[in-house]
Design a protein around this motif. Sequence first.
Motif, short mmCIF file in Angstrom:
data_model
loop_
_atom_site.label_atom_id
_atom_site.label_comp_id
_atom_site.label_asym_id
_atom_site.label_seq_id
_atom_site.Cartn_x
_atom_site.Cartn_y
_atom_site.Cartn_z
N ASN A 23 0.80 -1.23 0.00
CA ASN A 23 0.00 0.00 0.00
C ASN A 23 0.83 1.28 0.00
O ASN A 23 0.27 2.36 0.03
N ARG A 24 2.18 1.13 -0.03
CA ARG A 24 3.00 2.34 -0.03
C ARG A 24 3.28 2.71 -1.49
O ARG A 24 4.13 2.10 -2.16
N VAL A 25 2.57 3.71 -1.98
CA VAL A 25 2.66 4.11 -3.39
C VAL A 25 3.35 5.46 -3.51
O VAL A 25 3.02 6.40 -2.76
N LEU A 26 4.29 5.55 -4.40
CA LEU A 26 5.02 6.80 -4.63
C LEU A 26 4.20 7.69 -5.57
O LEU A 26 4.10 7.42 -6.76
N THR A 27 3.64 8.74 -5.02
CA THR A 27 2.85 9.67 -5.84
C THR A 27 3.62 10.92 -6.21
O THR A 27 3.32 11.57 -7.21
N ASN A 28 4.62 11.26 -5.40
CA ASN A 28 5.45 12.43 -5.67
C ASN A 28 6.91 11.98 -5.78
O ASN A 28 7.52 11.56 -4.80
N PRO A 29 7.50 12.04 -6.97
CA PRO A 29 8.88 11.59 -7.16
C PRO A 29 9.88 12.27 -6.24
O PRO A 29 10.94 11.71 -5.95
N GLU A 30 9.57 13.47 -5.75
CA GLU A 30 10.50 14.17 -4.87
C GLU A 30 10.62 13.49 -3.51
O GLU A 30 11.56 13.73 -2.76
N ASN A 31 9.66 12.61 -3.18
CA ASN A 31 9.68 11.92 -1.89
C ASN A 31 10.32 10.53 -1.97
O ASN A 31 10.21 9.75 -1.02
N VAL A 32 10.99 10.22 -3.07
CA VAL A 32 11.46 8.87 -3.32
C VAL A 32 12.38 8.34 -2.23
O VAL A 32 12.39 7.15 -1.92
N PHE A 33 13.18 9.20 -1.59
CA PHE A 33 14.14 8.73 -0.60
C PHE A 33 13.62 8.83 0.84
O PHE A 33 14.39 8.68 1.79
N GLN A 34 12.32 9.05 1.01
CA GLN A 34 11.76 9.12 2.36
C GLN A 34 11.54 7.75 2.97
O GLN A 34 11.43 7.62 4.19
N HIS A 35 11.46 6.71 2.14
CA HIS A 35 11.28 5.33 2.63
C HIS A 35 12.22 4.41 1.86
O HIS A 35 12.77 4.77 0.82
N ASN A 36 12.38 3.21 2.42
CA ASN A 36 13.29 2.23 1.80
C ASN A 36 12.68 1.51 0.61
O ASN A 36 13.42 0.92 -0.19
N ALA A 37 11.38 1.49 0.49
CA ALA A 37 10.75 0.76 -0.59
C ALA A 37 9.40 1.36 -0.93
O ALA A 37 8.73 1.97 -0.08
N TRP A 38 9.01 1.19 -2.21
CA TRP A 38 7.71 1.65 -2.69
C TRP A 38 7.04 0.51 -3.46
O TRP A 38 7.71 -0.28 -4.13
#
Length: 329
Positions: free
Chosen positions: A9-24
């Motif tokens: 359920n962790r979906v990357l909607t904003n590419p700028e947030n890509v490094f906020q979590h370890n996986a998407w």
Amino acid sequence: MEKRPQFGNRVLTNPENVFQHNAWDNVEWDEEQEAEAESKVAKNSATKYEDDADQFWDKFYLKHQNRFYKDRQWLFTEFPELAPEGVPSESTPQRVLTEGAVSCPSDPTPFTLTSPASAASEDSFGDFPGKTSKTRFFEVGCGVGNTVFPVLKTNNDPNLFVYCCDLSANAIQLVHENPEYAGGRCHGFVADVSSPSCQLPFPENSLDLIILIFVLSAVHPEKMQETISGLAKYLKPGGKILFRDYGRYDLAQLRFKDGQCLQDNFYVRGEGTRVYFFTQEELREMFVKAGLKEEQNITDRRLQVNRQRQLKMYRIWIQCKYSKPLESF
């Protein structure tokens, strides 16, 4: 404490947030990413051994120079056509065939293969190395000259001219540096005879002998027929192809480790060069399809023994001679 999202359920909607979590989860690739991935896979696939074959052989000869291959002591025994006037000297004993091997006798007559077709072809071609020579040999995949130079040393016929080519520029450089090359009786050049665009420095119907010794096995199996058919065009009527290469289940084939087989009976060595292991039947099919007449097609088996380790090792080679029919001209 922030509640951890359920897996998937962790979906990357904003590419700028890509490094906020370890996986998407449920990430989609764009066309650029797909193309980049395909490119990387291609570089690591078997196609690199085909596309960069010249580079692998260049590295081979850069490493080994002229120390890897020895002059072939069996050359004139197996192929008396290469000796003066096609007759072995006293120092080159006749080959004794093993039981079951069948071979047509070699024609000891000196080469005087001329025809209206070959003469017209040479006249229209213009000037080329060895044009004034009456007898012309061509070795494909000459390496550092372990066949070419013994032939030149043994055969003092001033009318003989020898062409030789190799895929490796490093190998041809070593040929040019050999003292025997300076005599003006040889022309060495870089060429890939398996390429449809290959341009050879002599006309069709101009060669007496073509020498293929442990070279066709390095060509991709899908290109072998085209290679043989292309070379056959350069033979004079009555000219021959002399062939020797690895046979199926030779010791070298059995020694390959898992993962080195590119496709059926076609392998890649550690340094990136390739080798195929033939049967008599498939060679007969290719040479006959090229319009050539069979004079010899034998399997040469040799048992080598390691007495200290009590090991038996079987070497298997196939030797062929095919000629261009006179009656077709």
